[in-house]
Design an enzyme around this catalytic site. Structure first.
Site, short mmCIF file in Angstrom:
data_model
loop_
_atom_site.label_atom_id
_atom_site.label_comp_id
_atom_site.label_asym_id
_atom_site.label_seq_id
_atom_site.Cartn_x
_atom_site.Cartn_y
_atom_site.Cartn_z
N THR A 155 -1.06 5.61 9.88
CA THR A 155 0.12 6.41 10.26
C THR A 155 0.66 7.04 8.97
OG1 THR A 155 1.49 4.41 10.19
CG2 THR A 155 0.71 5.14 12.35
N LYS A 178 -3.79 -1.32 8.86
CA LYS A 178 -2.87 -0.19 8.66
C LYS A 178 -1.47 -0.75 8.58
CE LYS A 178 -0.27 1.69 10.80
NZ LYS A 178 1.21 1.58 11.11
N THR A 189 4.56 -4.81 10.21
CA THR A 189 4.10 -3.86 11.21
C THR A 189 2.79 -3.39 10.79
OG1 THR A 189 6.07 -2.93 11.91
CG2 THR A 189 4.23 -1.59 12.19
N GLU A 269 5.87 2.38 2.05
CA GLU A 269 6.60 3.66 2.06
C GLU A 269 7.65 3.76 0.96
OE1 GLU A 269 8.40 4.06 5.86
OE2 GLU A 269 6.57 4.78 6.82
#
Lengths: 392, 392
Positions: A155, A178, A189, A269
């Protein structure tokens, strides 16, 4: 190679059109046997996505033939329609595998989805179902498809994450993962598929997987947010018929999980610093984890590290919020080798602390012999930017 | 007027030189009686600052003559030297008040500090002790000093926070507060001094204070971080000799606490949006608080609000991490009046949601009749900036 490194697995990944970016978004891993043993762990979030609800039931008997995974939509909180989409996905995949010569039931297919919550409508369903025939066809005999499968679950990941390990008797463990944001305990996650050709029974698979995830993925806590779709699946084909040392297998599996976890960590991120928070001198491993995790969740501490500020007061303040055993006047804090706090007071000059990408924080509670590390990221402008603009 | 609005209180605030900014940083509130009843609540952090450790003991008998407060240093994790500084501060203040005609023991003086953890060395001590004589002198008979006292406890606050309420029988409650970051449960990082001339006994003071803080300051959770110095003090002079309706007093005190809490909320560090998260339809008030608080601590949700993204999936995902009673398929989420999620699925178009400074999030669990609100702030670039550059 990733999931196709062990014997007995094929895989594929293709562009179905779920992701606006136009990159690969539909993935398949098939266990061609002879065994079809599976173990899996799922998010402990009580609000689970439809694929998790489905896969929990489908994997309960310890057997699975294949896993279908998509990015570009989490199919979470999409109601009965969303759950039906997962069921139809499993059924269509089973039918296609049966047509191709491997008799398969819908209940032998696990499903994983990742992407935005609330995405899982008619277009989402049609896009997946329409692309299953080419996906199954592409997976047939395709060992090279392991790479594509790993790419198709990305993603906001910037790179595909894969790892392999080999046992001394010649078996292989392979994995793909991922996950770049929303990483938290009770699993990050993440979607992880691990395969092995080792001849191990389902009970060992399950035991080894739980032991490995509890010391790896469960200890990556980049922003304290627990996802609705987390899934880690371990499948065994038993295609490499040699004796397996149980301890070695468990140890290699844990190593592989830690390897994938560190790949997730460094790709988190918006992170500028990869922080390892180790609590030592704890009365128990659970208390060491509790203390490290509490620090990993302090927005103030994480912002300080972004600013390369060795603000140990924010560390001790977090320790004070836990129920761990310690004397509040006896805590030491070492940041990148400099003991900035001894016995809960200032000690070495914080000016001595130097920073690079990796930041090591060690907390000594002087309350026992247990140690544990939790990994987290700093709180940065990029994190705020990525997560304030993600769905809009 | 703030703390000097009620009869029987004097106050002062001056520039001692603790803060690099050169603004007021030392504060005193004196109860001139006839009563000297006090109630107080302190941070539940197990690693408490020296002034908290001192004041907890000093207030245990329910009596206090005065409170000395400083900004510019938390005197936390400063070891035995720091604790001695607090003791010396109390003793010197008591001696000065005795010299001025009010016989006072060190144990009648409460001490509060706020600022950076680890700051509390020789300079800090000398600066406070040297400035106590002018501080006590300035407080004498000074009703106007209430304003200065409120200013002298500011750290990153942009405005002084004060509030007053009047009872129907003519008594007054006044208060001052500081706190702009690190606000969290078990109290926000805040110093609050509340005074009243109402003739109420110590047991009622204590009961009313706990009831009020649990529904106000305890429900402000701007960044999940629990401070080491939080203190809320309520003093009664009994100087207004009229009957007091117990329920009215408690109600006015709660109102005043909510007033001060909202002033802290809108001045929270780096916030662009003031968010109220109300959980309704909960099985109990405690569960409503648990659910609202879990959402208030989601970095992803808070970043989304900064981006004016009505990302309800991040709300439901947080609800799923709690132990509250609910059906995971029956959750509604309303953001600024738009029901973006009904029965745990998409409902009204999120495009309809409009944003201004105030953001109202309502979660309906459909599991009972209880309701509670927790207030928080969004996660912004300014928050990251302020907290990454604070001590350096």
């Amino acid at each position: 190679m990733s999931v196709t490194a062990p014997l007995g697995f094929t895989a594929a990944g293709l562009i179905a059109g779920l992701k606006p970016s136009g990159t690969k978004d539909l993935s398949l891993v098939v266990n061609t046997g002879p065994d079809t043993a599976v173990a899996a762990v799922y998010t402990s979030n009580r609000c689970k996505a439809n694929p998790v609800l489905w896969s929990q039931k489908a994997s309960a008997n310890g057997q699975a033939r294949a896993v279908v995974l998509n990015s570009g939509g989490a199919n979470c909180y999409t109601g009965d329609f969303g759950h039906e989409t997962t069921t139809l996905t499993a059924q269509a995949t089973a039918d296609l595998l049966t047509e191709a010569g491997t008799a398969t039931q819908a209940e032998d297919i696990l499903v994983c989805s990742t992407g935005l919550i609330g995405v899982g409508g008619q277009d989402f369903r049609d896009t997946i179902i329409d692309n299953l025939p080419p996906l199954v066809a592409a997976a047939e005999d395709s060992v090279a498809g392991g790479k594509h499968a790993a790419e198709a679950i990305m993603t906001t990941d910037t790179v595909a994450k894969t790892a392999t390990r080999e046992g001394s008797s010649g078996y292989t463990i392979g994995g793909m993962a991922k996950g770049a944001g929303m990483l938290a305990p009770g699993l990050a996650t993440m979607l992880v598929v691990i395969t092995t050709d080792a001849k191990v029974d389902q009970a060992l698979l399950d035991q080894a997987l739980r032991a490995s995830t509890s010391q790896s993925f469960d200890r990556l806590d980049t922003d304290g947010c627990m996802s609705t779709n987390d899934t880690v699946i371990l499948m065994s084909s038993g295609a490499h018929d040699a004796a397996v040392d149980t301890d070695e297998f468990t140890s290699l599996l844990r190593e592989l999980c830690l390897d994938l976890m560190h790949q997730l960590h460094v790709d988190a991120e918006g992170a500028h610093h990869d922080i390892a928070i180790t609590t030592q001198g704890a009365a128990s491993e659970a208390e060491a984890v509790e203390v490290s995790r509490s620090v990993s969740r302090s927005a103030l501490f994480k912002a300080a590290i972004f600013g390369q500020d060795p603000n140990w007061g924010r560390v001790v303040a977090q320790v004070g919020t836990t129920s761990a055993t310690f004397d509040p006047t006896a805590i030491d804090v070492i940041i990148n080798g400099t003991e900035v706090c001894r016995a809960s007071g200032p000690y070495e000059d914080p000016e001595k602390v130097t920073f690079d990408r990796n930041v090591d924080v060690v907390i000594d509670l002087h309350a026992g012999d247990a140690t544990a590390t939790v990994w987290t990221s700093d709180l940065t402008h990029d994190y705020v930017e990525e997560n304030s603009a993600y769905s809009t």
